[in-house]
Design a protein around this motif. Sequence first.
Motif, PDB file in Angstrom:
ATOM      1  N   ASN A 136     -13.579  31.179 -45.451  1.00  0.00           N
ATOM      2  CA  ASN A 136     -14.830  30.636 -45.974  1.00  0.00           C
ATOM      3  C   ASN A 136     -15.708  31.768 -46.517  1.00  0.00           C
ATOM      4  O   ASN A 136     -16.133  32.660 -45.789  1.00  0.00           O
ATOM      5  N   ASN A 137     -15.978  31.693 -47.793  1.00  0.00           N
ATOM      6  CA  ASN A 137     -16.731  32.774 -48.443  1.00  0.00           C
ATOM      7  C   ASN A 137     -18.137  32.951 -47.884  1.00  0.00           C
ATOM      8  O   ASN A 137     -18.657  34.065 -47.832  1.00  0.00           O
ATOM      9  N   ILE A 138     -18.741  31.865 -47.530  1.00  0.00           N
ATOM     10  CA  ILE A 138     -20.113  31.954 -47.040  1.00  0.00           C
ATOM     11  C   ILE A 138     -20.149  32.715 -45.714  1.00  0.00           C
ATOM     12  O   ILE A 138     -20.990  33.596 -45.515  1.00  0.00           O
ATOM     13  N   GLU A 178     -10.055  28.193 -57.308  1.00  0.00           N
ATOM     14  CA  GLU A 178      -9.598  28.499 -55.948  1.00  0.00           C
ATOM     15  C   GLU A 178     -10.580  29.408 -55.234  1.00  0.00           C
ATOM     16  O   GLU A 178     -10.859  29.262 -54.055  1.00  0.00           O
ATOM     17  N   MET A 179     -11.104  30.345 -55.997  1.00  0.00           N
ATOM     18  CA  MET A 179     -12.026  31.308 -55.422  1.00  0.00           C
ATOM     19  C   MET A 179     -13.310  30.642 -54.936  1.00  0.00           C
ATOM     20  O   MET A 179     -13.844  31.000 -53.898  1.00  0.00           O
ATOM     21  N   LEU A 180     -13.770  29.676 -55.685  1.00  0.00           N
ATOM     22  CA  LEU A 180     -15.073  29.096 -55.370  1.00  0.00           C
ATOM     23  C   LEU A 180     -14.983  27.894 -54.450  1.00  0.00           C
ATOM     24  O   LEU A 180     -15.984  27.483 -53.863  1.00  0.00           O
ATOM     25  N   ALA A 181     -13.784  27.339 -54.336  1.00  0.00           N
ATOM     26  CA  ALA A 181     -13.654  26.124 -53.535  1.00  0.00           C
ATOM     27  C   ALA A 181     -13.752  26.421 -52.042  1.00  0.00           C
ATOM     28  O   ALA A 181     -13.705  25.520 -51.231  1.00  0.00           O
ATOM     29  N   ASN A 182     -13.871  27.679 -51.698  1.00  0.00           N
ATOM     30  CA  ASN A 182     -13.918  28.029 -50.281  1.00  0.00           C
ATOM     31  C   ASN A 182     -15.332  28.216 -49.759  1.00  0.00           C
ATOM     32  O   ASN A 182     -15.660  29.241 -49.192  1.00  0.00           O
ATOM     33  N   GLY A 183     -16.123  27.239 -49.988  1.00  0.00           N
ATOM     34  CA  GLY A 183     -17.453  27.281 -49.402  1.00  0.00           C
ATOM     35  C   GLY A 183     -18.553  27.813 -50.295  1.00  0.00           C
ATOM     36  O   GLY A 183     -19.723  27.648 -50.003  1.00  0.00           O
TER      37      GLY A 183
END
Lengths: 339, 339
Positions: free
Chosen positions: A51-53, B112-117
């Motif tokens: 999770n990027n956040i 894909e990069m942005l779909a992770n939160g």
Amino acid sequence: MRRKVTLKQIAKELDVSISTVSKSLKNSTEISEDTRQKVQAFAKLYNYKPNNIALSLKNKKTKTICIIIPEIIHHFFATVISGVEQVANERGYNVLVCLSDESFDKEVINMEMLANGSIDGFIMSLSKETQQKKDFHHIVEVINQGMPVVMFDRITNEILCDKVIIDDELAALNATQYLIDKGFKKIALLTTVDYVSVGKLRTEGYIKTLKNNDITVDEKLIIKIEDTENFEHKIADLLTQNSIDAVFAVNELFAVTVIKEANRIGLKVPDDISIIGFTDGIISKYSSPSITTVSQNGIKMGAKAAQMLIERLETEEEEDEKYRTEVIETELVERESTK
Amino acid sequence: MRRKVTLKQIAKELDVSISTVSKSLKNSTEISEDTRQKVQAFAKLYNYKPNNIALSLKNKKTKTICIIIPEIIHHFFATVISGVEQVANERGYNVLVCLSDESFDKEVINMEMLANGSIDGFIMSLSKETQQKKDFHHIVEVINQGMPVVMFDRITNEILCDKVIIDDELAALNATQYLIDKGFKKIALLTTVDYVSVGKLRTEGYIKTLKNNDITVDEKLIIKIEDTENFEHKIADLLTQNSIDAVFAVNELFAVTVIKEANRIGLKVPDDISIIGFTDGIISKYSSPSITTVSQNGIKMGAKAAQMLIERLETEEEEDEKYRTEVIETELVERESTK
DNA sequence: CTGAAAGCGCTTACAG
DNA sequence: CTGAAAGCGCTTACAG
């Protein structure tokens, strides 16, 4: 609908600790080959992505930069975004685009909203209203908080930060000289009101060049335009009431409007009158006749700005590092509107 | 340099708990008037702003939406961004802009990069390569994870989601009929290759209209252009080898190129040949002559897409809610290139 | 080799 | 009225 899987869920499923999962996915040698394999296989199966956040919160960096521009409809700014995107993506950053719509308030709101952890740094070109008010407290504040800012094109000397500009005065000087060298004497200037920094510099370049060549500056030939207004009639008046040889316009909108007005009153471009514009956009390129113009390489400016910002983000914060101002080269692109 | 202050620091400074600070700042009646005042004053003094990333992690929403477009240099897409920004900002959302550069891989990586939160939802227009490959797994995956996607302009029927389009076929039909009504018989079509969804639909509209009017479709008058190629000579050939009355072009770049080529071989627009373009961009507006065109209101499309996305984000996730396809009205803007 | 704990900055149900 | 605790999803120093 399969929701995103987390470390916690994997840990539970595999009956190991979260730490173990985390380390396994990073292929830490701390963890047994066996466990690593098992975890990785499972993670792959469930298409685990961190999770990027959560990462941003942990690392105190978001890998996102924001570009604030006055308008996206101006081709030049669209071009700059493109340049920023290119290098940002290459280096693993995302780009948030904010439009100030030439409004001071929107600029302030945007910056305040994003300066709270959402992004790592700003790239910006000042709104007109900000340039007029000369109120830069929002920018100073952001910089004081330790967030880097790179300004481009419409900048101010009152703020210390990295900057990317062209030499507007020199570019105007070259354009004007080009017209003089062609033998033109009565050269009009279509420019912005003076508070727009780049407009003012271009005006100064024009005036200097006339003086250098011992041509008297005729105020009647200098038209300063608020571009919210209807300025067609001003141009028509200029063209009819003076026998002008050539026009130097500080943007392509003004330049193309000269063509339109000239056509209307029966003047042929470039036979009766020559025109040079500024900003090498699609209007200049596709207009008939196409417009000779000062190219202002937006892609290059954007790429440079992004590069400067990211470098500042990624080097150890040695405060001693001086701010730099990069000057991007311009050139005169000769086309059909001059002869 | 004053770093951002956190709840923790305020708590320490004031010798109360973090919870108390948090509640005081929210003006919770749970806390004594006195404490609230004290905390609020202190927070104001130190210019406290909550950390957005922490909030995002807690709330599982970022208040950020992403728009993925093939190109920003196309005025139409810039226009859409502007529309998205307007409504997103009004409703407290930020806009992340990603460019796919017409590349399938870049589109996939971005998603894909942005779909992770990182974001709450996507607005997108397919890249050409994606349309050609017909591989939409990345989009399906995102939707399956419960992240809403709104497609606009270049869409596919293979994906179930909200969509914003214009009726490309109908718009082309109207444009073609307009030319026929003017009395033109030999009407050429400049269009894209067929895998571009909107290009294909516009081609179909053209063909239908000719048939409706009992005009034989002449394949020689239909030019399909890969817009990476140099197509000037194709247009020149078209103009010289057939005595054409009018041209319908599916974008403004093609339309303005017809003007340029016509000029070059000595044909006058609109006296010798009439032209209708598509997309009401700055080229059409500022070209000489200005170009009659099918307006494709990008601002409206962007605004609508943002509105649909945000509504989906903010309504309780009742899965029963059906996906909608909104059709934005187009109109023919009459200008100088037809008569 | 594995896991519990602390921490990034916040919120909120719960206890006192 | 105030605060300790748990939790969002992750990482990593430390203990065992």
